[in-house]
Design an enzyme around this catalytic site. Structure first.
Site, mmCIF file in Angstrom:
data_model
loop_
_atom_site.group_PDB
_atom_site.id
_atom_site.type_symbol
_atom_site.label_atom_id
_atom_site.label_comp_id
_atom_site.label_asym_id
_atom_site.label_seq_id
_atom_site.Cartn_x
_atom_site.Cartn_y
_atom_site.Cartn_z
ATOM 1 C CG ASP A 18 -1.738 -1.231 1.377
ATOM 2 O OD1 ASP A 18 -2.230 -1.725 0.354
ATOM 3 O OD2 ASP A 18 -1.839 -1.726 2.512
ATOM 4 C CG HIS A 46 -2.657 -0.563 -8.151
ATOM 5 N ND1 HIS A 46 -1.658 -1.511 -8.208
ATOM 6 C CD2 HIS A 46 -3.113 -0.419 -9.382
ATOM 7 C CE1 HIS A 46 -1.533 -1.921 -9.436
ATOM 8 N NE2 HIS A 46 -2.396 -1.274 -10.181
#
Ligand code: IMP
Length: 447
Positions: A18, A46
């Site tokens: 992340d 994502h």
């Protein structure tokens, strides 16, 4: 990117995932002819903008959204074929046709519904330290079958094996029996639906299942540039991460050899992506975690909620010990610091420069999760900044305190910070050094 500057490049996470890799890969992709996933599976996630739409990609390489690039799913990726078809269909609904620009390695392994069932059952039955906090996407059980060999299914099998339906049925039945014996529940597996889905995947994906290793060699021989898109992050690496609270693949540039079939030495630029602070989802040691108002504030300002699972991410100050270790193992040539804008508004910002454990000061990463759990961070505070950074377009225009912070991280981690993210948009990216010659950052007006 100019032709002279083109070089095979890897973008990878230096934290626990992340880090904002997706935005960077999306920004870099126009300069590359192939964008390659080499590890992990649908545990990655994502968000990418397609026109006005936001779309969460889990398995597809970002490159498929750009006309110039072929997206490649390499041999080291574990692929949930029905999840992949859903991603492909969702993009088609928004007018993006992926199939002609996507290639799946015939060596890649299939994530089966019984892998996902096992992942969920083992997590829900686990207690305390044995619960990893996985994404429940079947990643660990699929890689375990890959290593066990006799119980694995590869894409080449669904093409070449005339008995594939029988084989899938047999494997699914055996696993269903085993799950029931261990957990008293087979996770709701429907054997005939599993067989049917594999045949659907065979029919729809066959045209794009191929020898991607050969394709990548031909691409390199033709002088075209390849971008390798790492998933997850170095601290989740199965060998070098905070084991056992890791994922099951090689998450850094070292995974390119096994996961893409390309010698890592052919890649000359390794861009390690980190955030201006630290985050982690799932269980496992996190020395700089802030379980207080500051942690909540970082989570809120950075919108730190998982793309794949929606879980709130744990937040904390930047950990220079963990980041330096990740940089060393991965051999990062450049660092990208994302989310610098998220730290605006703090009177002071903290950086962890050492760990205190059992009366000792540590400046390297312990290998043992239990030791890491006992570590306390030694935090050095520096003056923060209150300006909103989102409209800044040149590094030199950042507030002096923000530049001091960036340069301090650069020194502690030990590689040049060439890219900075100051907002979610592609235009909100600052470049330093020769990276200015490599990336075209779009004007805000183009969005
Ligand atoms: P798995 O990969 O689903 O087996 O999960 C193992 C650990 O890695 C869990 O703590 C997950 O939350 C974490 N993880 C896996 N992939 C990612 C990612 O892309 N971002 C953040 N955490 C991840």
């Amino acid at each position: 990117m100019t032709n002279q500057a083109v070089q095979h490049t890897c973008v990878f996470g230096m934290g626990w995932g992340d880090e904002g890799k997706g935005k960077l890969v999306d920004l870099l992709s126009p300069a590359f002819q192939a964008v390659v996933r080499f590890n992990g599976g649908a545990n990655a996630g994502h968000t990418v903008c397609v026109g006005q739409d936001k779309f969460a990609l889990h398995l597809l390489p970002t490159g498929v959204l750009h006309d110039n690039a072929v997206g490649v799913i390499g041999p080291g990726v574990v692929v949930d074929p029905i999840g992949l078809l859903e991603e492909i269909d969702n993009l088609a609904d928004r007018g993006v046709q992926v199939i002609p620009k996507l290639k799946i390695s015939h060596r890649a392994h299939l994530v089966m519904p019984y892998h996902k069932a096992e992942d969920k059952l083992s997590e829900t039955s686990a207690t305390g330290t044995t619960r990893i906090g996985t994404t429940a996407r079947g990643i660990g059980p699929c890689y375990a079958d890959k290593m066990r060999r006799t119980t694995a299914i590869r894409f080449i099998d669904i093409i070449n094996d005339p008995q594939i339906a029988d084989r899938v049925r047999e494997l699914a039945e055996k696993r269903s029996t085993a799950l029931s014996a261990i957990y008293g529940d087979n996770g709701g597996l429907d054997i005939e639906a599993i067989v049917r889905d594999v045949l659907i995947a065979k029919e729809r994906l066959s045209p794009i299942i191929c020898d991607t290793t050969k394709f990548l060699y031909e691409t390199m021989d033709a002088g075209q540039a390849i971008l390798f898109e790492g998933a997850n992050g170095m601290l989740l690496d199965v060998d070098h991460g905070t084991y056992p609270f890791v994922t099951s693949s090689a998450t850094g540039p070292h995974g390119i050899g096994s996961g893409a079939g390309v010698p890592p030495a052919s890649v000359s630029r390794y861009i390690g992506v980190i955030k201006a602070y630290s985050t982690r989802v799932g269980s496992g040691p996190f020395v700089t975690e802030l379980k207080d108002d500051i942690g909540d504030r970082i989570r809120k300002q950075g919108n730190e909620f998982g793309t794949t699972t929606g879980r709130p991410r744990r937040c904390g100050w930047f950990d220079a010990i963990a980041s330096r270790y990740a940089r060393q193992v991965a051999g990062a040539t450049d660092i990208a610091i994302m989310h610098l804008d998220t730290l605006s508004g703090f009177d002071q910002v903290g950086v962890c420069i050492a760990y205190r454990c059992d009366g000792q000061t540590l400046t390297t990463m312990p290998a043992d999760a239990a030791t890491l759990q006992r570590c306390e961070p030694v935090i050095e505070y520096r003056p923060g900044w209150h300006e909103n950074l989102r409209s800044v377009r040149r590094y030199e225009d950042l507030p002096q305190t923000a530049r001091n912070y960036v340069e301090h991280i650069e020194t502690l981690v030990g590689a040049p910070v060439s890219i900075l993210g100051v907002g979610p948009d592609r235009s909100q990216t600052l470049l330093r050094g020769d990276m200015k010659d490599c990336i075209d950052v779009p004007e805000p007006a183009s969005l």
